[in-house]
Write an enzyme that holds these catalytic residues in place. Structure first.
Site, PDB file in Angstrom:
ATOM      1  N   LYS A 115      14.527 -14.660 -11.922  1.00 45.50           N
ATOM      2  CA  LYS A 115      14.974 -15.418 -10.750  1.00 45.50           C
ATOM      3  C   LYS A 115      13.779 -15.888  -9.930  1.00 45.50           C
ATOM      4  CE  LYS A 115      19.589 -14.636 -10.574  1.00 45.50           C
ATOM      5  NZ  LYS A 115      20.804 -14.050 -10.132  1.00 45.50           N
ATOM      6  N   LYS A 194      18.682 -21.164 -20.912  1.00 42.94           N
ATOM      7  CA  LYS A 194      20.048 -20.651 -21.013  1.00 42.94           C
ATOM      8  C   LYS A 194      20.975 -21.569 -20.229  1.00 42.94           C
ATOM      9  CE  LYS A 194      21.505 -17.295 -17.440  1.00 42.94           C
ATOM     10  NZ  LYS A 194      22.763 -17.845 -17.073  1.00 42.94           N
ATOM     11  N   LYS A 197      24.738 -22.373 -14.345  1.00 41.61           N
ATOM     12  CA  LYS A 197      25.382 -23.195 -13.319  1.00 41.61           C
ATOM     13  C   LYS A 197      24.349 -23.970 -12.526  1.00 41.61           C
ATOM     14  CE  LYS A 197      28.870 -19.757 -12.403  1.00 41.61           C
ATOM     15  NZ  LYS A 197      28.561 -18.479 -11.759  1.00 41.61           N
TER      16      LYS A 197
HETATM   17  P1  ATP Z   1      23.988 -18.731 -11.802  1.00 43.65           P
HETATM   18  O1  ATP Z   1      23.085 -19.802 -12.364  1.00 43.65           O
HETATM   19  O2  ATP Z   1      24.589 -19.086 -10.501  1.00 43.65           O
HETATM   20  O3  ATP Z   1      23.404 -17.347 -11.842  1.00 43.65           O
HETATM   21  P2  ATP Z   1      25.374 -18.180 -14.278  1.00 43.65           P
HETATM   22  O4  ATP Z   1      25.817 -19.304 -15.131  1.00 43.65           O
HETATM   23  O5  ATP Z   1      24.171 -17.409 -14.699  1.00 43.65           O
HETATM   24  O6  ATP Z   1      25.241 -18.742 -12.801  1.00 43.65           O
HETATM   25  P3  ATP Z   1      26.721 -15.760 -13.470  1.00 43.65           P
HETATM   26  O7  ATP Z   1      27.853 -15.798 -12.489  1.00 43.65           O
HETATM   27  O8  ATP Z   1      25.373 -15.312 -13.012  1.00 43.65           O
HETATM   28  O9  ATP Z   1      26.619 -17.220 -14.140  1.00 43.65           O
HETATM   29  O10 ATP Z   1      27.151 -14.864 -14.712  1.00 43.65           O
HETATM   30  C1  ATP Z   1      28.506 -14.716 -15.123  1.00 43.65           C
HETATM   31  C2  ATP Z   1      28.566 -14.073 -16.492  1.00 43.65           C
HETATM   32  O11 ATP Z   1      28.216 -15.027 -17.510  1.00 43.65           O
HETATM   33  C3  ATP Z   1      27.590 -12.912 -16.678  1.00 43.65           C
HETATM   34  O12 ATP Z   1      28.231 -11.929 -17.452  1.00 43.65           O
HETATM   35  C4  ATP Z   1      26.440 -13.523 -17.419  1.00 43.65           C
HETATM   36  O13 ATP Z   1      25.721 -12.568 -18.179  1.00 43.65           O
HETATM   37  C5  ATP Z   1      27.156 -14.515 -18.302  1.00 43.65           C
HETATM   38  N1  ATP Z   1      26.323 -15.670 -18.671  1.00 43.65           N
HETATM   39  C6  ATP Z   1      25.752 -16.559 -17.829  1.00 43.65           C
HETATM   40  N2  ATP Z   1      25.103 -17.520 -18.498  1.00 43.65           N
HETATM   41  C7  ATP Z   1      25.241 -17.233 -19.830  1.00 43.65           C
HETATM   42  C8  ATP Z   1      24.790 -17.857 -21.041  1.00 43.65           C
HETATM   43  N3  ATP Z   1      24.061 -18.993 -21.030  1.00 43.65           N
HETATM   44  N4  ATP Z   1      25.113 -17.283 -22.229  1.00 43.65           N
HETATM   45  C9  ATP Z   1      25.847 -16.138 -22.257  1.00 43.65           C
HETATM   46  N5  ATP Z   1      26.311 -15.514 -21.149  1.00 43.65           N
HETATM   47  C10 ATP Z   1      26.018 -16.040 -19.944  1.00 43.65           C
HETATM   48 MG    MG Z   2      23.374 -15.846 -13.361  1.00 40.05          MG
END
Ligand code: ATP
Ligand code: MG
Length: 340
Positions: A115, A194, A197
């Site tokens: 992060k 990865k 969002k």
């Molecule tokens: P942000 O960018 O706001 O952190 P994010 O897409 O990483 O959003 P989170 O809310 O942090 O989403 O994570 C939600 C769930 O999705 C967690 O269990 C996380 O491990 C999983 N996850 C997030 N991105 C991925 C990805 N690219 N592949 C597999 N699992 C993911």
């Molecule tokens: Mg995340």
């Protein structure tokens, strides 16, 4: 026998889930909701660590994530959905865990480092978030935590701190296990990071068929391939990674078609456009029932809100029970009246 418990959650940094969230975590939650007593929370406090200047979006995002849960088939009769900020007991438990935690352990957390590397501000709140996350997991006494690989280290830290607490004060917490999804880390449409969002490289479960088409047609594929007749690479090629994740597992016929495309791609007998068009079809087939369900729940916002409110009440009771146990174990239950 009592069912074992699942706890997992999502940050409301946006109002929809993406394909990575699905294969990393949501899919396992849907699969296990009968077998486990499932608690799923919307992590609004965690959103603040990187989005403290976007609090005006939170309410809309929370509603959107609720629609996302219901649209992928999580059943409110089986799953307890709750809102993190409405459970102050979690924050209190986090504090008790923090006094057992060395600064250096947190400073080494891979997820925290990532992060910071991606530009998050180095605030005390961000530094504290792995501890809050341990409290999220331990407060409902979770046994299993379905997450993507990016969050595995958090579950490991939660295990360590649970063991330390139990050794010091007596058995209060079960030791949680991570459960990583079929695709541990789904790559983004940019083929680099990865899917996330916050990186503008995601296909969302709520995207319309047209938007999916546009995103897929603009996707990164094999950079070494210039003409359709050049032999192509399927490893690390996001188009084929998505075909495997959302097509190959859907039916033997699709699996056969994907294998055929892979063969032709490797020897330079199919162009990117044909493969991408096929992927658009696969993704839209996968997303159609999810979109339909979302649209149904969208018509009934009161019901969705009710589900979250009732879940939050139930989760709060569980949290109060755990907090009482924690304080008793730590001998902090002095000066409490009998009625409490
Ligand atoms: P942000 O960018 O706001 O952190 P994010 O897409 O990483 O959003 P989170 O809310 O942090 O989403 O994570 C939600 C769930 O999705 C967690 O269990 C996380 O491990 C999983 N996850 C997030 N991105 C991925 C990805 N690219 N592949 C597999 N699992 C993911
Ligand atoms: Mg995340």
């Amino acid at each position: 026998m009592m069912k074992k418990r699942i706890l997992t959650g999502d940050r409301p940094t946006l109002d929809s889930f993406h394909l990575g969230n699905y294969v990393g975590s949501l899919k396992n939650r849907v699969k296990l909701q009968d077998e486990y007593e499932t608690f799923i929370f919307i992590a609004d406090l965690h959103s603040l660590t990187t989005h403290f200047d976007k609090t005006a979006d939170l309410e809309k995002n929370i509603r959107g994530l609720m629609l996302g849960y219901l649209s992928v088939g999580l059943d409110p009769k089986k799953v307890t959905f709750f809102l993190q900020s409405k459970i102050p007991e979690i924050v209190e438990i986090a504090y008790y865990l923090s006094v057992l935690t060395s600064r250096s352990v947190i400073a080494r957390q891979p997820a925290l480092k990532e992060k910071l590397d991606s530009g998050a501000q180095d605030t005390v709140g961000l530094f504290y978030y792995p501890i809050l996350m341990a409290a999220d997991i331990l407060t409902p006494k979770a046994n299993l935590v379905p997450v993507g690989k990016d969050q595995k280290s958090h579950v490991e830290f939660s295990r360590d701190i649970a063991i330390k607490f139990n050794n010091l004060y007596g058995e209060v917490f079960p030791i949680p296990e991570p459960l990583i999804g079929d695709v541990p880390t789904l790559i983004g449409t940019d083929g680099k990071a990865k899917m996330s969002k916050s990186l503008n490289n995601a296909i969302y479960l709520s995207d319309s068929a047209d938007v999916v088409e546009k995103k897929v047609m603009g996707m990164y594929t094999d950079p070494t391939r210039i003409r359709a007749t050049d032999p192509g690479h399927i490893e690390n090629n996001p188009v084929f990674i998505y075909l495997d994740a959302f097509g190959s597992t859907s039916s033997p016929q699709v699996e056969q078609e994907v294998n055929d495309l892979k063969k032709r791609y490797t020897v330079g007998q199919v162009g990117d456009i044909e493969v991408k068009k096929y992927l658009v079809q696969i993704l839209n087939n996968f997303l159609d029932p999810i979109r339909k369900k979302r649209a149904e729940y969208e018509k009934n916002p009161e019901l969705v809100e009710q589900i979250l409110k009732e879940g939050t009440e139930k989760a709060r009771k569980e949290a109060q029970k755990t907090l009482d146990e924690v304080k008793r174990a730590m001998k902090l239950d002095y000066f409490t009246s009998d009625s409490e």
